[in-house]
Scaffold this motif. Structure first.
Motif, PDB file in Angstrom:
ATOM      1  N   SER A 172       0.834  -1.200   0.000  1.00  9.33           N
ATOM      2  CA  SER A 172       0.000   0.000   0.000  1.00  9.33           C
ATOM      3  C   SER A 172       0.868   1.248   0.000  1.00  9.33           C
ATOM      4  O   SER A 172       1.936   1.299   0.608  1.00  9.33           O
ATOM      5  N   GLU A 173       0.389   2.266  -0.686  1.00  8.90           N
ATOM      6  CA  GLU A 173       1.141   3.505  -0.828  1.00  8.90           C
ATOM      7  C   GLU A 173       0.895   4.423   0.368  1.00  8.90           C
ATOM      8  O   GLU A 173      -0.251   4.689   0.737  1.00  8.90           O
ATOM      9  N   VAL A 174       1.989   4.903   0.942  1.00 11.63           N
ATOM     10  CA  VAL A 174       1.881   5.865   2.040  1.00 11.63           C
ATOM     11  C   VAL A 174       1.341   7.198   1.529  1.00 11.63           C
ATOM     12  O   VAL A 174       0.730   7.969   2.277  1.00 11.63           O
ATOM     13  N   ASP A 175       1.556   7.468   0.226  1.00 15.18           N
ATOM     14  CA  ASP A 175       1.092   8.736  -0.353  1.00 15.18           C
ATOM     15  C   ASP A 175      -0.416   8.893  -0.230  1.00 15.18           C
ATOM     16  O   ASP A 175      -0.913  10.021  -0.093  1.00 15.18           O
ATOM     17  N   ILE A 176      -1.148   7.772  -0.288  1.00 15.03           N
ATOM     18  CA  ILE A 176      -2.610   7.865  -0.180  1.00 15.03           C
ATOM     19  C   ILE A 176      -3.007   8.346   1.208  1.00 15.03           C
ATOM     20  O   ILE A 176      -3.902   9.195   1.353  1.00 15.03           O
ATOM     21  N   VAL A 194      -9.575   4.738   4.640  1.00 13.00           N
ATOM     22  CA  VAL A 194      -8.471   4.534   3.702  1.00 13.00           C
ATOM     23  C   VAL A 194      -7.716   3.238   3.988  1.00 13.00           C
ATOM     24  O   VAL A 194      -7.523   2.408   3.100  1.00 13.00           O
ATOM     25  N   ILE A 195      -7.297   3.051   5.241  1.00 12.65           N
ATOM     26  CA  ILE A 195      -6.424   1.929   5.576  1.00 12.65           C
ATOM     27  C   ILE A 195      -7.215   0.623   5.698  1.00 12.65           C
ATOM     28  O   ILE A 195      -6.876  -0.385   5.061  1.00 12.65           O
ATOM     29  N   LEU A 196      -8.245   0.622   6.524  1.00 14.25           N
ATOM     30  CA  LEU A 196      -8.991  -0.614   6.767  1.00 14.25           C
ATOM     31  C   LEU A 196      -9.644  -1.199   5.515  1.00 14.25           C
ATOM     32  O   LEU A 196      -9.604  -2.427   5.326  1.00 14.25           O
ATOM     33  N   PRO A 197     -10.268  -0.388   4.635  1.00 11.56           N
ATOM     34  CA  PRO A 197     -10.803  -0.992   3.408  1.00 11.56           C
ATOM     35  C   PRO A 197      -9.750  -1.692   2.567  1.00 11.56           C
ATOM     36  O   PRO A 197     -10.037  -2.700   1.916  1.00 11.56           O
ATOM     37  N   ALA A 198      -8.514  -1.186   2.585  1.00 10.24           N
ATOM     38  CA  ALA A 198      -7.458  -1.804   1.780  1.00 10.24           C
ATOM     39  C   ALA A 198      -6.992  -3.135   2.364  1.00 10.24           C
ATOM     40  O   ALA A 198      -6.663  -4.062   1.617  1.00 10.24           O
ATOM     41  N   VAL A 199      -6.988  -3.232   3.678  1.00  6.42           N
ATOM     42  CA  VAL A 199      -6.468  -4.451   4.317  1.00  6.42           C
ATOM     43  C   VAL A 199      -7.578  -5.395   4.749  1.00  6.42           C
ATOM     44  O   VAL A 199      -7.276  -6.484   5.257  1.00  6.42           O
ATOM     45  N   PRO A 201      -9.765  -7.470   3.162  1.00  4.44           N
ATOM     46  CA  PRO A 201      -9.742  -8.860   2.671  1.00  4.44           C
ATOM     47  C   PRO A 201      -8.612  -9.686   3.276  1.00  4.44           C
ATOM     48  O   PRO A 201      -8.823 -10.836   3.658  1.00  4.44           O
ATOM     49  N   ALA A 202      -7.422  -9.111   3.383  1.00  8.32           N
ATOM     50  CA  ALA A 202      -6.294  -9.827   3.984  1.00  8.32           C
ATOM     51  C   ALA A 202      -6.534 -10.070   5.469  1.00  8.32           C
ATOM     52  O   ALA A 202      -6.174 -11.132   6.009  1.00  8.32           O
ATOM     53  N   LEU A 203      -7.155  -9.112   6.137  1.00  3.71           N
ATOM     54  CA  LEU A 203      -7.448  -9.269   7.560  1.00  3.71           C
ATOM     55  C   LEU A 203      -8.459 -10.389   7.778  1.00  3.71           C
ATOM     56  O   LEU A 203      -8.336 -11.189   8.720  1.00  3.71           O
ATOM     57  N   LEU A 204      -9.453 -10.484   6.919  1.00  5.21           N
ATOM     58  CA  LEU A 204     -10.425 -11.575   7.015  1.00  5.21           C
ATOM     59  C   LEU A 204      -9.766 -12.924   6.730  1.00  5.21           C
ATOM     60  O   LEU A 204     -10.103 -13.934   7.353  1.00  5.21           O
ATOM     61  N   THR A 205      -8.820 -12.931   5.782  1.00  7.38           N
ATOM     62  CA  THR A 205      -8.087 -14.163   5.507  1.00  7.38           C
ATOM     63  C   THR A 205      -7.313 -14.619   6.740  1.00  7.38           C
ATOM     64  O   THR A 205      -7.335 -15.799   7.114  1.00  7.38           O
ATOM     65  N   GLY A 206      -6.608 -13.696   7.381  1.00  4.71           N
ATOM     66  CA  GLY A 206      -5.888 -14.026   8.607  1.00  4.71           C
ATOM     67  C   GLY A 206      -6.820 -14.478   9.703  1.00  4.71           C
ATOM     68  O   GLY A 206      -6.497 -15.402  10.466  1.00  4.71           O
ATOM     69  N   SER A 276     -16.650  -8.609   0.588  1.00  2.00           N
ATOM     70  CA  SER A 276     -15.799  -7.439   0.847  1.00  2.00           C
ATOM     71  C   SER A 276     -14.838  -7.175  -0.308  1.00  2.00           C
ATOM     72  O   SER A 276     -14.578  -6.023  -0.651  1.00  2.00           O
ATOM     73  N   ARG A 277     -14.328  -8.238  -0.926  1.00  2.00           N
ATOM     74  CA  ARG A 277     -13.453  -8.045  -2.083  1.00  2.00           C
ATOM     75  C   ARG A 277     -14.213  -7.421  -3.245  1.00  2.00           C
ATOM     76  O   ARG A 277     -13.703  -6.568  -3.967  1.00  2.00           O
ATOM     77  N   LYS A 278     -15.442  -7.862  -3.440  1.00  4.97           N
ATOM     78  CA  LYS A 278     -16.254  -7.333  -4.539  1.00  4.97           C
ATOM     79  C   LYS A 278     -16.635  -5.875  -4.288  1.00  4.97           C
ATOM     80  O   LYS A 278     -16.676  -5.060  -5.204  1.00  4.97           O
ATOM     81  N   ARG A 279     -16.903  -5.558  -3.030  1.00  4.67           N
ATOM     82  CA  ARG A 279     -17.340  -4.201  -2.694  1.00  4.67           C
ATOM     83  C   ARG A 279     -16.179  -3.230  -2.613  1.00  4.67           C
ATOM     84  O   ARG A 279     -16.278  -2.084  -3.080  1.00  4.67           O
TER      85      ARG A 279
END
Length: 283
Positions: A172-176, A194-199, A201-206, A276-279
């Motif tokens: 993920s880009e820090v610039d965002i 910004v942060i939570l929507p990006a992570v 799917p990975a958080l649900l996988t974990g 969540s991935r689709k949305r």
């Protein structure tokens, strides 16, 4: 004509040949390693007969063991999701002395034998242990209670969340995040928008991996749980007890119940993850 079009859509052209061979090998391996053993478990459980299956499934001891196993696993997965995200964030976003050491220590529950982990946890959280003695002085007992089970499941599940979220944060880009701050977004708004929507799917996988790992955990739990029936007895231990009594069909019934419940819960979580991935978009 529609059948041909459907087959074309199903088998998309690929640069690399060998779809049929790879697909056949995949199905063969899945059958030999996963499906056939699970089918054997179901067949063995069915040999007990409907009356015995119902009696075992509805017995208070079985229900209490399943409730503790799944409830503690779910709570442990939630705790690991929160703290795993925090640890991954610190390891990715900050540079500090000892960072590589902490990064390597995250994987220790993977390499540590479960029995060794259970002995270590019971030594620390027992009434005469470092932490357990302090908790005992304040009237709170950790080891040999459901709380001890929860502690063990948190210990073995944390790396799954950290290693699932960490690569996404690194990409993920820090610039965002900086752009959101420049546009006037508060820190909480940046985190949740910004942060939570990006992570997510990975958080649900974990979360799913930690939850699935905790459901069937045995070695690290039995040393700290106390294994008191109806109180701190987990379902895997109940299976072992029935096996020691040569009640193979009863053990298979409890295993089948765990299999069905785990499959339904993980299937629902995977549906939520796909939604969540689709949305939010695949990251």
């Amino acid at each position: 004509m529609s059948l041909v079009a459907s087959e074309v859509r199903w088998r998309k052209p690929s640069i690399l040949p060998g779809f049929g061979l790879a697909f056949g090998l995949t199905l063969s391996v899945m059958c030999l390693i996963v499906l056939i053993p699970l089918a054997a478990l179901v067949i063995k459980a069915a040999s007990a007969g409907p009356a015995d299956i119902l009696a075992i499934a509805t017995s208070p001891r079985t229900l209490a063991a399943l409730r503790l196993s799944f409830g503690a696993a779910f709570i442990a997965a939630i705790v690991n999701a929160a703290f795993g995200l925090l640890i991954a964030w610190i390891l990715v976003r900050y540079r500090f002395p000892g960072r590589r050491l902490i990064d390597a220590a995250v994987d220790l529950p993977f390499a540590l034998p479960t029995a060794v982990a259970g002995i270590a946890l019971s030594a620390i959280y027992a009434p005469n242990g470092w932490v357990g003695s302090i908790a005992e002085a304040h009237g709170f007992k950790i080891a040999y209670t459901p709380t001890g089970v929860l502690v063990a499941l948190i210990f073995i599940g944390l790396p799954f969340v950290v290693r699932s979220v960490q690569p996404v944060l690194e990409e993920s880009e820090v610039d965002i995040e900086e752009a959101a701050a420049l546009l006037g977004a508060s820190r909480l708004r940046t985190i949740f928008r910004v942060i939570l929507p990006a992570v997510a799917p990975a958080l649900l996988t974990g979360f799913v991996l930690a939850f699935a790992r905790a459901i069937g955990e045995y070695g690290s739990v039995i040393f700290i749980a106390g294994n008191i029936p109806m109180i701190s007895e987990i379902a895997p231990l109940l299976i072992v007890i029935r096996l020691e009594q040569f009640d193979y069909a009863g053990a298979a019934v409890v295993g089948m119940l765990m299999l069905l419940a785990a499959f339904l819960l993980i299937f629902l979580i995977n549906l939520l993850q796909a939604w969540s991935r689709k949305r939010l978009g695949d990251v």
